[in-house]
Design an enzyme around this catalytic site. Structure first.
Site, PDB file in Angstrom:
ATOM      1  N   ASP A  28       0.809  -1.220   0.000  1.00  0.00           N
ATOM      2  CA  ASP A  28       0.000   0.000   0.000  1.00  0.00           C
ATOM      3  C   ASP A  28       0.841   1.268   0.000  1.00  0.00           C
ATOM      4  O   ASP A  28       0.329   2.369  -0.189  1.00  0.00           O
ATOM      5  CB  ASP A  28      -0.948   0.014   1.204  1.00  0.00           C
TER       6      ASP A  28
ATOM      7  N   GLU B 177       6.630  -7.107  -2.633  1.00  0.00           N
ATOM      8  CA  GLU B 177       5.185  -7.279  -2.445  1.00  0.00           C
ATOM      9  C   GLU B 177       4.702  -8.466  -3.269  1.00  0.00           C
ATOM     10  O   GLU B 177       5.045  -8.594  -4.451  1.00  0.00           O
ATOM     11  CB  GLU B 177       4.441  -6.003  -2.867  1.00  0.00           C
TER      12      GLU B 177
ATOM     13  N   ALA C  70       8.284 -12.788  -0.056  1.00  0.00           N
ATOM     14  CA  ALA C  70       9.336 -12.193   0.772  1.00  0.00           C
ATOM     15  C   ALA C  70      10.360 -13.234   1.204  1.00  0.00           C
ATOM     16  O   ALA C  70      11.566 -12.956   1.250  1.00  0.00           O
ATOM     17  CB  ALA C  70       8.706 -11.526   2.000  1.00  0.00           C
TER      18      ALA C  70
ATOM     19  N   ASP D 147       6.324  -5.439   7.086  1.00  0.00           N
ATOM     20  CA  ASP D 147       4.929  -5.018   7.128  1.00  0.00           C
ATOM     21  C   ASP D 147       4.108  -6.104   6.440  1.00  0.00           C
ATOM     22  O   ASP D 147       3.628  -5.941   5.322  1.00  0.00           O
ATOM     23  CB  ASP D 147       4.776  -3.673   6.413  1.00  0.00           C
TER      24      ASP D 147
END
Length: 510
Positions: free
Chosen positions: A329, A349, A384, A402
């Site tokens: 985001d 991401e 990731a 995150d």
């Protein structure tokens, strides 16, 4: 000579187990029965996977939902097989009725479960709330019907040509298992990506009833009375009509259910290869919310304290090279870029659609301060964990994790000792890592498990939380225990938002 009412000699099959009157040759008849077994097995596994996928999406904790569906369904299959023993004398009619019922129940299971979740939600917060109760009911019903298929199909195939029990079982289960393989592969690679959960469930029901009806009404129609044939035809047509109507209305139903879940302010709703992404609000002064697979990922009203608490503690020290894991985001990247001295930010991401949305949606890009327009930001699409395997040692001064909530099974490996070991290798000796470790008050055991796992990977940790937030974080470093300067953070001013004091006050938890 045997008298008309004398008992039959031992080993004589009962009249209802005599040779079937087929419209085709016996070998062709056996092939058609095994083809029916193949299709029905494929449909049965799709129903099972539909329940698991939708329950994991709506309720969460996929391990628990998978265990519930599988255990209840396998138990019910055993019960269904026992019950079907009493129906063997009416095998053709019973099998046709069971397939019609299974097509209706299995095909409508996903829409019904979604509707209960959307319009009722949890009932009292207990484990057996509305969606979970319905999940168990559907698992039980579908398992009973699938289990009842096997004895009836065994009876039908033996009526075509008698053979030893072992050979008949081998043929039947070979077709069953191959069909299950095809159904299991078709669901994630064809049905779900191209049709979605609701439509694929309804289509599977239609295929199921067509296969079952064709087998009984085409191959074994002479075993049925005229009344039974007419009743079965009417039933099959009615079930097909219900499934077809539901499929036509699926999009409207899904939109209505989505509005029931998210409110009337849904602005973006897309199914990606990874998840469902929904954005509400963000225009005319309304609060922007971002949902990923039904879970609130960004609350525009109070996301700022969360991301400040996640990023700022790690930026006290060298921070020229920063790695952000997740955070598509762009909000964590926004906080990173507000620190002078940042030379490069790498973002990993999993879902490229989230990055595209963060870059192009006016409200979300304004919220992240157009972070992805900064030339220092470089985006990599992928997992990731896999990305960390490729990172050279001591590449980053700061790593920001995150990532999805640690309570979701899909993100378990991103909170493992192996994952933190790879992160430790990617950090410079004086580098820092911050991790969102889950809600501190609501699920303290999860929080402290994450903190312990980070320490077990050889990192020195400081757990902390943000004032006014239940989110818990862990600051870690491979060299020495990192410093959490709360006084310095209290003095920071947010010039970008009008010079107001920072809304974040962090404090350590020991």
């Amino acid at each position: 000579m045997i008298e008309p009412h004398a008992p039959a000699p031992p080993g004589t099959p009962p009249p209802w187990r005599g040779p079937a009157r087929l419209p085709v040759r016996p070998d062709t008849g056996r092939f058609l029965v095994l083809a029916g077994v193949f299709v029905c097995a494929a449909c049965g596994l799709v129903y099972e996977l539909e329940l698991v996928a939708l329950a994991s999406y709506l309720i969460g904790d996929s391990v628990t939902q998978t265990s519930v569906v599988l255990s209840v369904m396998v138990f019910a299959m055993g019960v269904g097989s026992l019950v079907a023993k009493r129906l063997r004398r009416l095998a053709a009619a019973a099998f046709g009725s069971i397939e019609a019922t299974l097509a209706l129940v299995g095909g409508c299971s996903a829409p019904a479960l979604y509707a209960v979740f959307a319009w009722t939600g949890d009932w009292g917060g207990l484990w057996l709330d509305g969606p979970r109760c319905l999940l168990v009911v559907f698992s039980l019903a579908i398992g009973l019907l699938i289990g009842a298929e096997v004895p009836l199909l065994m009876e039908l195939i033996q009526r075509i040509r008698r053979q030893d029990a072992g050979g008949a079982v081998a043929d039947l289960f070979a077709a069953d298992y191959v069909g299950a393989l095809v159904g299991g592969l078709a669901f994630p690679f064809l049905l779900l990506p191209f049709l979605g959960q609701l439509t694929s469930s309804l289509l599977t029901g239609a295929v199921n009833i067509i296969a079952g009806g064709a087998l009984v009404l085409g191959l074994f129609r002479r075993d049925l009375t005229g009344r039974a044939r007419r009743l079965l035809v009417v039933t099959n047509i009615a079930v097909l009509a219900v499934l077809a109507t539901a499929a036509v209305l699926a999009d409207d139903f899904e939109r209505a259910a989505r509005h029931a879940v998210y409110g009337d302010d849904v602005r973006v709703a897309v199914h990606t290869d990874v998840q469902e992404v929904v954005v509400t609000g963000g225009t005319d002064g309304r609060n922007l919310d971002l949902y990923l697979d039904g879970r609130l990922s960004v609350d525009g009203h109070d996301e700022r304290p969360y991301h400040e608490a996640l990023v700022r503690p790690a930026m006290h020290g060298p921070h020229a090279h920063v790695l952000v894991l997740g955070g598509g985001d762009g909000l964590a990247v926004r906080e990173v870029l507000r620190n002078p001295g940042v030379r490069r930010v790498d973002v990993v991401e999993l879902d490229p659609a989230v990055v595209d949305l963060a870059r192009t949606d006016p409200a979300l890009s304004a919220l992240n301060a157009h972070a992805y327009d900064d030339p220092r930001v470089h985006i990599t699409t992928g997992d990731a964990f896999s990305r960390l395997r490729e990172v050279p040692a001591a590449s980053y001064d700061v790593v920001i994790a995150d990532l999805p909530d640690p309570t979701t099974t899909a993100g378990t490996k991103l909170y493992s000792q192996e994952f933190y070991g790879l992160t430790r290798r990617a950090l410079a000796p004086d580098g820092r890592l911050t991790v969102h470790a889950g809600p501190l008050t609501a699920r303290p055991r999860v929080f402290w498990t994450v903190e312990t796992t980070i320490r077990s990977a050889g990192l020195h940790t400081v757990p902390y939380a943000a004032t006014g937030h239940d989110a818990g974080f862990v600051l870690a470093s491979p060299d020495t225990r990192p410093r959490l300067d709360t006084a310095d953070m209290r003095e920071q001013r947010d010039e970008e938002f009008g010079g107001l004091p920072s809304s974040t006050l962090v404090h350590p938890r020991y």
